[in-house]
Design a protein around this motif. Structure first.
Motif, PDB file in Angstrom:
ATOM      1  N   THR A 247       0.826  -1.209   0.000  1.00  0.00           N
ATOM      2  CA  THR A 247       0.000   0.000   0.000  1.00  0.00           C
ATOM      3  C   THR A 247       0.855   1.252   0.000  1.00  0.00           C
ATOM      4  N   ARG A 248       1.981   1.230   0.709  1.00  0.00           N
ATOM      5  CA  ARG A 248       2.884   2.382   0.702  1.00  0.00           C
ATOM      6  C   ARG A 248       3.552   2.552  -0.647  1.00  0.00           C
ATOM      7  N   ALA A 249       3.847   1.428  -1.292  1.00  0.00           N
ATOM      8  CA  ALA A 249       4.502   1.517  -2.609  1.00  0.00           C
ATOM      9  C   ALA A 249       3.523   1.916  -3.699  1.00  0.00           C
ATOM     10  N   ALA A 250       2.272   1.521  -3.584  1.00  0.00           N
ATOM     11  CA  ALA A 250       1.262   1.857  -4.603  1.00  0.00           C
ATOM     12  C   ALA A 250       0.010   2.346  -3.879  1.00  0.00           C
ATOM     13  N   PRO A 251      -0.030   3.625  -3.484  1.00  0.00           N
ATOM     14  CA  PRO A 251      -1.174   4.143  -2.707  1.00  0.00           C
ATOM     15  C   PRO A 251      -2.500   4.075  -3.453  1.00  0.00           C
ATOM     16  N   GLN A 252      -2.457   3.959  -4.784  1.00  0.00           N
ATOM     17  CA  GLN A 252      -3.707   3.926  -5.522  1.00  0.00           C
ATOM     18  C   GLN A 252      -4.446   2.600  -5.390  1.00  0.00           C
ATOM     19  N   LEU A 253      -3.781   1.586  -4.821  1.00  0.00           N
ATOM     20  CA  LEU A 253      -4.448   0.293  -4.636  1.00  0.00           C
ATOM     21  C   LEU A 253      -5.510   0.393  -3.540  1.00  0.00           C
ATOM     22  N   ASN A 254      -6.604  -0.294  -3.748  1.00  0.00           N
ATOM     23  CA  ASN A 254      -7.683  -0.333  -2.757  1.00  0.00           C
ATOM     24  C   ASN A 254      -7.372  -1.441  -1.751  1.00  0.00           C
ATOM     25  N   LEU A 255      -6.842  -1.041  -0.587  1.00  0.00           N
ATOM     26  CA  LEU A 255      -6.433  -2.033   0.399  1.00  0.00           C
ATOM     27  C   LEU A 255      -7.616  -2.861   0.892  1.00  0.00           C
ATOM     28  N   PHE A 256      -8.766  -2.212   1.091  1.00  0.00           N
ATOM     29  CA  PHE A 256      -9.932  -2.940   1.582  1.00  0.00           C
ATOM     30  C   PHE A 256     -10.489  -3.882   0.518  1.00  0.00           C
ATOM     31  N   GLY A 257     -10.262  -3.554  -0.729  1.00  0.00           N
ATOM     32  CA  GLY A 257     -10.767  -4.409  -1.800  1.00  0.00           C
ATOM     33  C   GLY A 257      -9.956  -5.675  -1.983  1.00  0.00           C
ATOM     34  N   ILE A 258      -8.642  -5.577  -1.765  1.00  0.00           N
ATOM     35  CA  ILE A 258      -7.783  -6.752  -1.976  1.00  0.00           C
ATOM     36  C   ILE A 258      -7.295  -7.372  -0.663  1.00  0.00           C
ATOM     37  N   GLY A 259      -7.391  -6.611   0.413  1.00  0.00           N
ATOM     38  CA  GLY A 259      -6.847  -7.104   1.671  1.00  0.00           C
ATOM     39  C   GLY A 259      -7.642  -8.257   2.261  1.00  0.00           C
ATOM     40  N   PHE A 260      -8.972  -8.120   2.327  1.00  0.00           N
ATOM     41  CA  PHE A 260      -9.802  -9.173   2.918  1.00  0.00           C
ATOM     42  C   PHE A 260      -9.721 -10.485   2.144  1.00  0.00           C
ATOM     43  N   PRO A 261      -9.850 -10.492   0.824  1.00  0.00           N
ATOM     44  CA  PRO A 261      -9.721 -11.786   0.119  1.00  0.00           C
ATOM     45  C   PRO A 261      -8.362 -12.438   0.315  1.00  0.00           C
ATOM     46  N   ILE A 262      -7.303 -11.618   0.367  1.00  0.00           N
ATOM     47  CA  ILE A 262      -5.970 -12.198   0.521  1.00  0.00           C
ATOM     48  C   ILE A 262      -5.794 -12.791   1.916  1.00  0.00           C
ATOM     49  N   THR A 263      -6.192 -12.054   2.964  1.00  0.00           N
ATOM     50  CA  THR A 263      -6.020 -12.577   4.325  1.00  0.00           C
ATOM     51  C   THR A 263      -6.896 -13.809   4.575  1.00  0.00           C
ATOM     52  N   ILE A 264      -8.116 -13.801   4.063  1.00  0.00           N
ATOM     53  CA  ILE A 264      -8.980 -14.973   4.234  1.00  0.00           C
ATOM     54  C   ILE A 264      -8.408 -16.167   3.468  1.00  0.00           C
ATOM     55  N   GLY A 265      -7.917 -15.910   2.235  1.00  0.00           N
ATOM     56  CA  GLY A 265      -7.334 -16.999   1.454  1.00  0.00           C
ATOM     57  C   GLY A 265      -6.094 -17.578   2.112  1.00  0.00           C
ATOM     58  N   VAL A 266      -5.207 -16.707   2.614  1.00  0.00           N
ATOM     59  CA  VAL A 266      -4.005 -17.188   3.293  1.00  0.00           C
ATOM     60  C   VAL A 266      -4.384 -17.948   4.572  1.00  0.00           C
ATOM     61  N   GLY A 267      -5.405 -17.464   5.279  1.00  0.00           N
ATOM     62  CA  GLY A 267      -5.843 -18.150   6.490  1.00  0.00           C
ATOM     63  C   GLY A 267      -6.349 -19.552   6.209  1.00  0.00           C
ATOM     64  N   PHE A 268      -7.201 -19.699   5.211  1.00  0.00           N
ATOM     65  CA  PHE A 268      -7.700 -21.033   4.863  1.00  0.00           C
ATOM     66  C   PHE A 268      -6.574 -21.927   4.351  1.00  0.00           C
ATOM     67  N   LEU A 269      -5.632 -21.337   3.623  1.00  0.00           N
ATOM     68  CA  LEU A 269      -4.493 -22.125   3.159  1.00  0.00           C
ATOM     69  C   LEU A 269      -3.671 -22.645   4.333  1.00  0.00           C
ATOM     70  N   MET A 270      -3.452 -21.798   5.339  1.00  0.00           N
ATOM     71  CA  MET A 270      -2.695 -22.237   6.506  1.00  0.00           C
ATOM     72  C   MET A 270      -3.467 -23.293   7.304  1.00  0.00           C
ATOM     73  N   VAL A 271      -4.789 -23.138   7.395  1.00  0.00           N
ATOM     74  CA  VAL A 271      -5.586 -24.157   8.088  1.00  0.00           C
ATOM     75  C   VAL A 271      -5.439 -25.502   7.390  1.00  0.00           C
ATOM     76  N   ALA A 272      -5.472 -25.487   6.050  1.00  0.00           N
ATOM     77  CA  ALA A 272      -5.310 -26.737   5.302  1.00  0.00           C
ATOM     78  C   ALA A 272      -3.908 -27.321   5.476  1.00  0.00           C
ATOM     79  N   LEU A 273      -2.901 -26.448   5.588  1.00  0.00           N
ATOM     80  CA  LEU A 273      -1.527 -26.940   5.712  1.00  0.00           C
ATOM     81  C   LEU A 273      -1.234 -27.523   7.086  1.00  0.00           C
ATOM     82  N   ILE A 274      -1.844 -26.954   8.126  1.00  0.00           N
ATOM     83  CA  ILE A 274      -1.527 -27.437   9.478  1.00  0.00           C
ATOM     84  C   ILE A 274      -2.386 -28.624   9.901  1.00  0.00           C
ATOM     85  N   MET A 275      -3.443 -28.921   9.169  1.00  0.00           N
ATOM     86  CA  MET A 275      -4.316 -30.020   9.576  1.00  0.00           C
ATOM     87  C   MET A 275      -3.575 -31.349   9.730  1.00  0.00           C
ATOM     88  N   PRO A 276      -2.671 -31.731   8.802  1.00  0.00           N
ATOM     89  CA  PRO A 276      -1.965 -33.017   8.998  1.00  0.00           C
ATOM     90  C   PRO A 276      -1.058 -33.027  10.222  1.00  0.00           C
TER      91      PRO A 276
END
Length: 269
Positions: free
Chosen positions: A206-235
């Motif tokens: 966001t600091r490097a590209a202030p024109q990016l919509n942090l709220f538009g891309i931030g939630f999908p990325i954090t939710i996606g990374v969270g589910f990915l980590m849940v899948a990785l730690i399950m075993p």
């Protein structure tokens, strides 16, 4: 015709009602028996059958009138012991629920809450998923049978008596409460660490590209990374949960160790 004297009848009732009270105290609290989705009739029937099996193996019980003052006190004593032992395993699942709550809040799923019939309150989707997974592992590893074994063994370490000095180490029960926070944070640490790195990367982006919509891309990325980590730690959850269950069973078994330890000595499960 079989006849019983009043003393024999009281002794017969005592030999059944005292262990039944302790058993029902554990069943009312400890998972998976204490789940509110389990019908009360099933819990009561299971407790009665277990008491009928356990009662003949116990030493002589106090010769008291169950409806007298001392009889009611012994009844309350057994109920407290059973609830205390079941509360230990309840706290094990509370630590797993806390791990799911922390993970869900960090992922941005704090709004995705559901009614939890076990706690009669709200619970996040990640917390319920981890609790269901832990319950299945518990049944698979026969932890519920180990709980019943610890309960039956407690009649030897904490015998039924009228002295009201139960040998029940309540201090250990309080110290065990810290496991809710320490174990919960340890279980959620991989997800929290990955999301922390993700949020730092989003902040730099966001600091490097202030024109990016942090709220538009931030939630999908954090939710996606969270589910990915849940899948990785399950075993890798099998060993930590197995150690946690074993720790809980050992804490239940050590509840009667206060008879050999001074009351002023701090104990730890």
């Amino acid at each position: 015709m079989i006849s019983f004297s009043s003393n024999e009848l009281i002794a017969l009732i005592n030999s059944f009602i005292w262990p039944l009270t302790r058993i029902l105290g554990l069943i009312a609290v400890a998972p998976p028996f204490g789940n509110n989705t389990v019908p009360v009739q099933i819990k009561l029937s299971f407790g009665i059958v277990l008491a009928l099996i356990v009662a003949p193996t116990l030493p002589l019980t106090p010769d008291l009138d169950p409806i007298s003052l001392n009889g009611v006190l012994v009844l309350a004593q057994q109920l407290i012991i059973g609830i205390g032992m079941g509360f230990v395993m309840r706290m094990v699942f509370s630590s797993i629920e806390m791990a799911g709550e922390v993970s869900g809040l960090t992922m941005g799923l704090g709004f995705a809450t559901f009614f939890d019939p076990q706690t009669q309150g709200r619970s996040s989707a990640i917390a319920q998923f981890l609790v269901l997974t832990a319950t299945l592992l518990m049944l698979t590893m026969n932890v519920h049978l180990a709980m019943l074994e610890a309960l039956v063994g407690s009649f030897q370490t904490i015998p039924i008596s009228t002295t009201f000095q139960m040998g029940f180490n309540s201090h250990k029960l309080v110290i065990w409460g810290e496991e809710i926070f320490s174990v919960g944070m340890r279980l959620s640490l991989p997800i929290v660490a990955a999301l922390l790195v993700t949020n730092v990367a989003l902040g730099i982006l966001t600091r490097a590209a202030p024109q990016l919509n942090l709220f538009g891309i931030g939630f999908p990325i954090t939710i996606g990374v969270g589910f990915l980590m849940v899948a990785l730690i399950m075993p890798y959850l099998l060993l930590p949960l197995q150690n946690l269950f074993q720790h809980g069973i050992e804490a239940m078994q050590s509840m009667g160790a206060a008879t050999q330890v001074p009351a002023s000595t701090p104990g730890k499960p």
